[in-house]
Motif scaffolding. Sequence first.
Motif, PDB file in Angstrom:
ATOM      1  N   ARG A  85      15.622  48.366  15.119  1.00 37.64           N
ATOM      2  CA  ARG A  85      15.036  49.071  16.254  1.00 37.64           C
ATOM      3  C   ARG A  85      15.688  48.756  17.597  1.00 37.64           C
ATOM      4  N   TRP A 118      11.717  44.365  24.399  1.00 42.72           N
ATOM      5  CA  TRP A 118      11.101  43.995  23.124  1.00 42.72           C
ATOM      6  C   TRP A 118      10.617  42.550  23.193  1.00 42.72           C
ATOM      7  N   ARG A 160       8.195  47.561  23.795  1.00 43.29           N
ATOM      8  CA  ARG A 160       7.340  47.401  22.613  1.00 43.29           C
ATOM      9  C   ARG A 160       7.446  45.972  22.093  1.00 43.29           C
ATOM     10  N   LEU A 172       7.058  43.483  18.366  1.00 42.91           N
ATOM     11  CA  LEU A 172       6.931  43.384  16.913  1.00 42.91           C
ATOM     12  C   LEU A 172       6.216  42.077  16.602  1.00 42.91           C
ATOM     13  N   ALA A 209       5.788  48.514  10.759  1.00 38.99           N
ATOM     14  CA  ALA A 209       7.232  48.665  10.849  1.00 38.99           C
ATOM     15  C   ALA A 209       7.932  48.176   9.587  1.00 38.99           C
ATOM     16  N   GLU A 213       4.390  47.119  14.791  1.00 36.42           N
ATOM     17  CA  GLU A 213       5.015  47.534  16.043  1.00 36.42           C
ATOM     18  C   GLU A 213       3.893  47.870  17.024  1.00 36.42           C
ATOM     19  N   THR A 236       2.761  49.271  20.692  1.00 35.94           N
ATOM     20  CA  THR A 236       3.178  50.136  21.797  1.00 35.94           C
ATOM     21  C   THR A 236       2.020  50.264  22.771  1.00 35.94           C
TER      22      THR A 236
END
Length: 198
Positions: A35, A100, A150, A152, A178, A192, A194
Amino acid sequence: MTDGDRPRLAGLRGEPDVYRAAEDSHLLAKAAAARIESDDLVLDLGTGSGYVGRKVAEACSARVVASDLNPHACRQAHDAGLAAVRTDMVSAFRDDSFDWVLFNPPYLPTPEDREWGDWMEQALSGGEDGRAVVNPFLASVRRVLAPGGRALLLVSSLTGLDAVRNTARNEGLMTAEAAEEQFPSERLVVLELTPTGT
């Protein structure tokens, strides 16, 4: 193996003070590498040995900052070539800093009477319900995400995936799976996250 009633967690991982990459780290690194883009600024939170951050930097040529509360982990991440910051959660970072944030938190449910307070225990134990570190992360991560950023988050079925999703939603974060990997005793999932309204 125990020392009296004390679990020899450090011995299980072969490191006295720093969590060594295992299946959960590999799953998170793979999901992140698929990603992240080369111009992204990435925070590898709770970096441990620096494995996830190093893999992302190598695979994506992204700029990676590693952080951990454990000074031994920061040293290992630095030795692995990452910029390392010793901090609790995201408290040392400015608002809107990262494209991220990657986090493989301590998630093993651990009764209070089995807590021992050493660095390896802190790397593994998620408290009574496995979410003692996950919940504060969900409450704070949105602040450091840049517009369009975002996160993870690696979680286990042992931590209660629905509870994690509900907490994320209450903190203004949408969740999507994800990546996942099934084991006999648990399912590992990379969520994931958001921010809503982006």
